[in-house]
Design an enzyme around this catalytic site. Structure first.
Site, PDB file in Angstrom:
ATOM      1  N   PHE A 117     -37.193 -78.623  23.715  1.00 44.48           N
ATOM      2  CA  PHE A 117     -37.137 -80.049  23.425  1.00 44.48           C
ATOM      3  C   PHE A 117     -35.700 -80.536  23.572  1.00 44.48           C
ATOM      4  O   PHE A 117     -34.753 -79.783  23.303  1.00 44.48           O
ATOM      5  CB  PHE A 117     -37.559 -80.316  21.980  1.00 44.48           C
ATOM      6  N   THR A 148     -41.459 -73.866  23.871  1.00 46.92           N
ATOM      7  CA  THR A 148     -41.230 -75.199  24.429  1.00 46.92           C
ATOM      8  C   THR A 148     -39.791 -75.610  24.123  1.00 46.92           C
ATOM      9  O   THR A 148     -39.298 -75.390  23.013  1.00 46.92           O
ATOM     10  CB  THR A 148     -42.208 -76.231  23.823  1.00 46.92           C
TER      11      THR A 148
HETATM   12  O1  PPY Z   1     -48.779 -83.070  20.483  1.00 49.20           O
HETATM   13  C1  PPY Z   1     -47.794 -82.585  19.888  1.00 49.20           C
HETATM   14  O2  PPY Z   1     -47.880 -82.021  18.787  1.00 49.20           O
HETATM   15  C2  PPY Z   1     -46.475 -82.676  20.512  1.00 49.20           C
HETATM   16  O3  PPY Z   1     -45.489 -82.721  19.844  1.00 49.20           O
HETATM   17  C3  PPY Z   1     -46.391 -82.521  22.013  1.00 49.20           C
HETATM   18  C4  PPY Z   1     -46.465 -81.064  22.308  1.00 49.20           C
HETATM   19  C5  PPY Z   1     -47.692 -80.499  22.604  1.00 49.20           C
HETATM   20  C6  PPY Z   1     -47.760 -79.129  22.858  1.00 49.20           C
HETATM   21  C7  PPY Z   1     -46.611 -78.345  22.820  1.00 49.20           C
HETATM   22  C8  PPY Z   1     -45.392 -78.934  22.511  1.00 49.20           C
HETATM   23  C9  PPY Z   1     -45.322 -80.302  22.272  1.00 49.20           C
END
Ligand code: PPY
Length: 415
Positions: free
Chosen positions: A277, A275
């Site tokens: 960010f 992911t």
């Molecule tokens: O829900 C979380 O922990 C988050 O930070 C959002 C998320 C959820 C899944 C992958 C990356 C971020």
């Protein structure tokens, strides 16, 4: 952890973004580093390296080959060689806003409870920062705008699902700029109250993205799924309500933090799950932009009249004629409702709302049915990038530069 080179290319590199079909017509080429490396594009099996000198665990997501300039085909040229520097860690950005380089003195707002992936990403990008939990992503962004935090962290794309369009929507509605990027390897675990066995689990709760990323595993388990605000919040809910028939999908760290049992590791449907960010800042408090000759990225949104492929070709040509690599290109066409937000309810696609901060007066929210999300290699101060943007401005309706920041092609692994 060993990653093999036999993995298929992540779906979003091959297909138009399908996640968005209900609300959006969108297609993307989006280049999270190492996505293609994991797929064996270059024939090397990625290996988990030693921790980086700064103590952060890392996976060098790229292989040292230069990217193909202007190449945006989803298969070649996307192996994370965004800037050709494979194994550097770009931590030397000035954090601005009074923070030191490791983020000490900075408050980073994230969505979720302590232990959420976003919090790990924030702590990895800025180890010295203080994290500020928020109920929703919108609250995290609002906290920065109002001065209650110095940065907000937002997941904007993943190798499994492509661009998180709803989070892009949020970003575009605020007067914030991208200050930093970070790529995080996301491991999902199935967590339950101590003593609960997998056979006793009837329901799984988690963030919608986590539920979506683990769809096949959950189908095999034959459990109900319920979305909640965030992964760590799901774990907290299990714990505080002593739920014995419910499990949560969250990180191994969240299991430690809340004292839950891990029933299964690596629940994600694709083993390569990264992911990306973005850390967002108020424009006035943003770190100094990287110099023109540094590894940098510039993110922008381009609104145009739509109607033909010519615009796309002209945008591509503005970059490729100057040998500028694109690291992301997302095409959004929401013309289905004629741009009428009132038509949005019945499955029609609402236009993209973008805060226009360029005018002299107060920033205004404008609606655009046709937009492109573009990230290019290079600093906004680089004359080539400046010229490319000027060329695009001649035929586009509106261009907003969302930020210029140090390119970081490292994939951090927190397991
Ligand atoms: O829900 C979380 O922990 C988050 O930070 C959002 C998320 C959820 C899944 C992958 C990356 C971020």
């Amino acid at each position: 952890m060993a990653y093999t080179s036999s993995l298929p290319l992540p779906k979003h590199l091959l297909l138009p973004n399908r996640r968005s079909t209900r609300h959006r017509s969108s297609s993307s080429v989006s280049f999270i580093p190492a996505a293609a490396k994991a797929s064996g594009v270059n024939g090397h099996a990625p290996e988990k390296p030693a921790p980086a000198p700064n103590g952060k665990p890392r996976i060098n997501g790229v292989n040292g080959h230069k990217g193909v300039n202007g190449h945006i085909n989803g298969k070649k040229g996307v192996s994370g060689h965004v800037n050709g520097h494979a194994d550097r860690i770009h931590l030397s950005v000035s954090t601005g806003g009074g923070g030191s380089q490791d983020g000490s003195g900075l408050r980073v707002a994230f969505q979720g409870a302590p232990g959420a992936y976003s919090e790990f990403a924030a702590k990895t990008a800025l180890p010295g920062c203080a994290t500020v939990p928020c109920r929703a992503f919108a609250d995290a962004l609002a906290a920065v705008e109002r001065g209650g935090a110095d940065r907000a962290i937002l997941p904007v794309e993943s190798t499994m699902e492509g661009t998180a369009l709803r989070n892009y929507d949020l970003l575009l509605r605020h007067d914030l700029v991208v200050a930093q990027e970070i790529n995080l390897f996301v491991h999902y675990c199935l967590l339950a109250m101590p003593g609960v066995r997998a056979a006793e689990v009837r329901r799984v709760i988690s963030h919608p993205m986590a539920l979506a990323h683990c769809g096949r595993a959950l189908a095999r388990l034959g459990v109900d799924r319920e979305p909640v605000e965030d992964t760590a919040g799901a774990v907290e809910m299990l714990r505080s309500n002593r739920m014995l028939d419910t499990a949560a999908i969250a990180s191994p760290r969240a299991a430690d933090l809340y004292g839950l049992d891990v029933l299964a590791h690596g629940l994600q449907d694709e083993s390569w799950n990264v992911t990306r960010f973005l850390l967002l800042s108020r424009p006035a408090a943003a770190p100094a932009a990287p110099p023109a000759n540094a590894d940098a990225k510039t993110s922008m949104v381009v609104a145009h009249r739509g109607g033909s492929m010519a615009v796309l070709l002209k945008v591509l040509s503005a970059f490729s004629s100057r040998n500028i690599n694109l690291t992301k290109l997302e095409v959004i066409n929401n013309e289905g409702d004629g741009g009428d937000p009132a038509a949005a309810g019945a499955g029609a696609r609402p236009p993209v709302m973008i805060l226009d901060t360029s005018a002299r007066g107060a920033p205004t929210l404008r609606a655009f049915p046709h937009v492109l999300y573009v990230d290019c290699a290079g600093a906004a101060s680089d004359p080539r990038v400046r010229e490319a943007i000027q060329e695009i401005e001649k035929f586009a309706v509106f261009v907003r530069v969302l930020g210029c920041y140090a390119a970081d092609s490292t994939i951090y692994d927190l397991q």
